[in-house]
Design an enzyme around this catalytic site. Structure first.
Site, PDB file in Angstrom:
ATOM      1  CG  HIS A  13      -1.526   1.347   1.493  1.00 51.08           C
ATOM      2  ND1 HIS A  13      -2.620   1.781   0.784  1.00 51.08           N
ATOM      3  CD2 HIS A  13      -1.196   2.339   2.350  1.00 51.08           C
ATOM      4  CE1 HIS A  13      -2.943   3.003   1.200  1.00 51.08           C
ATOM      5  NE2 HIS A  13      -2.101   3.360   2.157  1.00 51.08           N
ATOM      6  CB  CYS A  81      -3.295   2.535  -2.691  1.00 56.83           C
ATOM      7  SG  CYS A  81      -2.387   0.981  -2.553  1.00 56.83           S
TER       8      CYS A  81
END
Length: 653
Positions: A13, A81
């Site tokens: 992430h 993301c």
């Protein structure tokens, strides 16, 4: 590594920290204080430099991006993301986030486990057509089973897939993007095996687009707009091509493939379009090594597919041997050679039991060992190979676990000369896929029966004369050949991190054994190894673009095997062949096919194998088999084998 067969360090992430704020994409575009998001403290902080963009301009950019980076568009692989972070970094600095983050989807999806898992991930994130209900879409059990079976460790893969599915669909409704991302992140923490980046890159500014051109050899850019109906028609084709071509590509570094989507109404997308003279949508522009090669407009799916293939073919030409015509090799099946002969199982059990009873010192658990063999193993094997029993029964996991423990004890207590009946029972059991799957899941662990038997064989390579180990080597080679009946188990035998070193050492030794039956079994195992490698490489040739010589190919291993096969071919001379000309010709046939499979699409042919063939005079070695005395008194007799030898020598050596 246990899931994919290659090391991928995590599901990453990412977020952007700028102007004292951390911005990231999940349930839409979110902002928090640096390090204070629900993901916690970052594992890595990468300095991307300074930006010349002021905060107000950046806020305007984010407001525009919120229309595109919405919660319902989130996809674990395709739009996540990292897509957002890369776009933001491009806008702010003109740079790109590191390739080991943004370009990993193809690396993961090119593994058997990743490719098989793709349908399951797509099912989790599939969105319904507008105006329809939005029930949770459960991934099919068949897709999950296929993904688990494709992994080097099916048991681990199955348990992780169940955990992901259970967490993702625990609620009575479709899973949220963040729930699925966190679920997948849990898998990464357990296995470090997957990735979250996308095969379709989103570019909203010139800097991001130019960065993509610099880091990828082949780029297909799709210029679109939200108000363009033809764009919506062609977009599924573009995305499908991205999935197909990048799943099988070798990406990263300076040599990859990128499918880029540029929305002229998003951010500075219109500036990207203006730079390349885009006046209408949809427009597709093709780039090779940063240079524009072709442009097409309109929603012509067939033309788009053709132009993509032309670009990739030109950028990454296929293996040179694809131009070679070897019809005799094409007619050779790549199905494994299996040893299916069933001995009198009562005689096998009696012989093994006598060895157990005569052991000195006495085996403490000998009574239990014999009971497991006589009551749980032999009856199932008898029933399995009885022609009138349908369907054929399989050994249970419990019985296999007990038998594995018996194998461990006996491999320590008995000499190899007395263990061959036990090995022969495992040889028969491995013809059943359930036993093969059990051994694949246990591979490399403390309950791996094949490893116990292989270690016993390796210890004898230099410690005992051939006569004392003949039966053990023969049955062990046949067992290993039968292991190729189960693809997942075959992969564990050929894995660089698995048993391949041991299997190779045993194979090299046995190819030069004095006994013809042992050499025949070794040639069969060599054929199965090469055929398994050939099947994987053939798929690469058919579907893969990217530098053909994969970074993880082991050229030294291939050199070792090719050298051993050529030496074995050379040793099948007249004096040995006169003892059994048919047997010797079978060995030559299998070894020639093995050599051809290894050479035909070898990614290290030019760098490793080609020079070796010249030094070892491989062409002369093969042609010598055709001459009198080369294999039997008159040389190879079979017309089909003679054609195979001639075509392999002339085309691959």
């Amino acid at each position: 590594m246990p899931l994919t067969g290659k090391q991928i360090d995590g599901i990453w992430h990412t977020s952007v920290v700028v102007f004292g704020k951390e911005i990231f994409y999940g349930q839409g575009i979110l902002t928090t204080a640096p390090g204070q998001s629900h993901h916690g403290t970052p594992l890595h902080v990468i300095d991307m430099g300074e930006t010349a963009i002021d905060e107000e301009t950046f806020e305007d950019y984010l407001n525009e991006m919120r229309e595109h980076y919405t919660a319902d568009k989130y996809h674990l692989l395709d739009f996540n993301c990292n897509s957002f972070t890369n776009d933001c970094v491009g806008f702010l600095t003109g740079q790109s986030i590191p390739a080991w983050i943004k370009d990993l989807p193809s690396d993961f999806l090119s593994t058997p486990f990743g490719a098989a898992l793709r349908p399951t991930i797509d099912a989790m994130f599939r969105r319904p057509a507008p105006g329809t209900p939005n029930p949770p879409v459960q991934p099919s059990p068949q897709a999950a089973a296929a993904a688990a079976a494709a992994s080097p460790n099916p048991a681990l893969a199955s348990s992780l897939l169940q955990a992901v599915a259970a967490q993702a669909f625990a609620a009575n409704g479709a899973p949220s993007a963040s729930a699925l991302a966190q679920s997948a992140q849990g898998v990464a923490e357990a296995a470090s095996s997957t990735t979250t980046t996308a095969p379709v890159h989103i570019c909203t500014n010139p800097a991001s687009f130019h960065s993509t051109l610099k880091t990828h050899r082949a780029v297909i850019a799709f210029f679109t707009s939200q108000t363009c109906p033809p764009c919506r028609m062609i977009e599924p084709t573009f995305e499908q091509l991205a999935h197909e071509k990048t799943q099988s590509a070798v990406v990263g570094g300076g040599g990859g493939i990128a499918f880029v989507k540029v929305d002229l109404g998003a951010g500075m997308g219109n500036a990207v379009g203006a730079e390349y003279g885009v006046r209408a949508t949809p427009t597709f522009i093709f780039f090779k090594d940063g240079n524009k090669t072709h442009q097409m407009s309109g929603a012509n799916a067939a033309e788009l597919k053709t132009q993509v293939d032309l670009l990739l073919w030109d950028t990454y030409p296929p293996h040179p041997h694809t131009q070679k015509s070897i019809p005799s090799l094409d007619s050779v099946s790549t199905d494994p050679i299996l040893f299916k002969q069933v001995p009198d199982l009562n005689v096998v059990l009696t012989k093994l039991s006598s060895f157990i009873d005569a052991a000195n010192p006495q085996i403490p658990s000998s009574t239990t060992a014999k009971a497991v063999l006589s009551s749980e193993v032999i009856p199932v094997l008898k029933a399995r190979f009885a022609s009138n029993v349908k369907p054929s029964p399989s050994l249970t996991t419990g019985a296999l676990s007990k038998w594995t423990e018996v194998t461990r004890q006996l491999s320590v207590s008995l000499p190899a000369a007395q263990l061959f009946p036990l090995v022969d029972l495992w040889r028969l059991a491995l013809l059943d896929g359930a036993t093969g799957a059990f051994c694949a899941s246990a591979s490399g662990g403390s309950a791996d029966p094949i490893q116990y038997l292989l270690v016993k064989g390796l210890a004898l390579l230099s410690d005992a004369p051939d006569g004392a180990t003949r039966n053990y080597f023969l049955t062990l080679l046949r067992l290993l050949s039968n292991a190729f009946a189960t693809p997942a188990l075959a992969r564990t035998l050929l894995s660089g991190a698995g048993k391949r070193t041991g299997v190779t050492a045993l194979l090299v030794h046995s190819l030069l054994h004095a006994d013809g039956a042992v050499r025949t079994a070794a040639a069969s195992l060599a054929f199965n190894v090469a055929a398994c490698v050939q099947r994987a490489r053939l798929e690469q040739v058919r579907a893969r673009y990217g530098p053909f010589a994969a970074a993880d190919e082991d050229g030294d291993w291939e050199v070792e095997v090719v050298s051993a096969v050529l030496e074995a071919l050379q040793n099948e001379t007249q004096s040995e062949a006169l003892q059994n000309e048919t047997q010797s010709e079978d060995i030559v046939h299998r070894l020639t096919a093995c050599l051809a499979f290894l050479l035909r699409f070898s990614p290290v042919y030019e760098s490793h194998v080609g020079p070796l063939l010249e030094v070892l005079q491989a062409k002369d070695t093969l042609k010598a088999k055709l001459a009198p005395g080369g294999c039997g008194e008159q040389g190879v007799k079979s017309p089909n084998v003679r054609k195979l030898i001639t075509q392999v020598a002339d085309n691959l050596c």
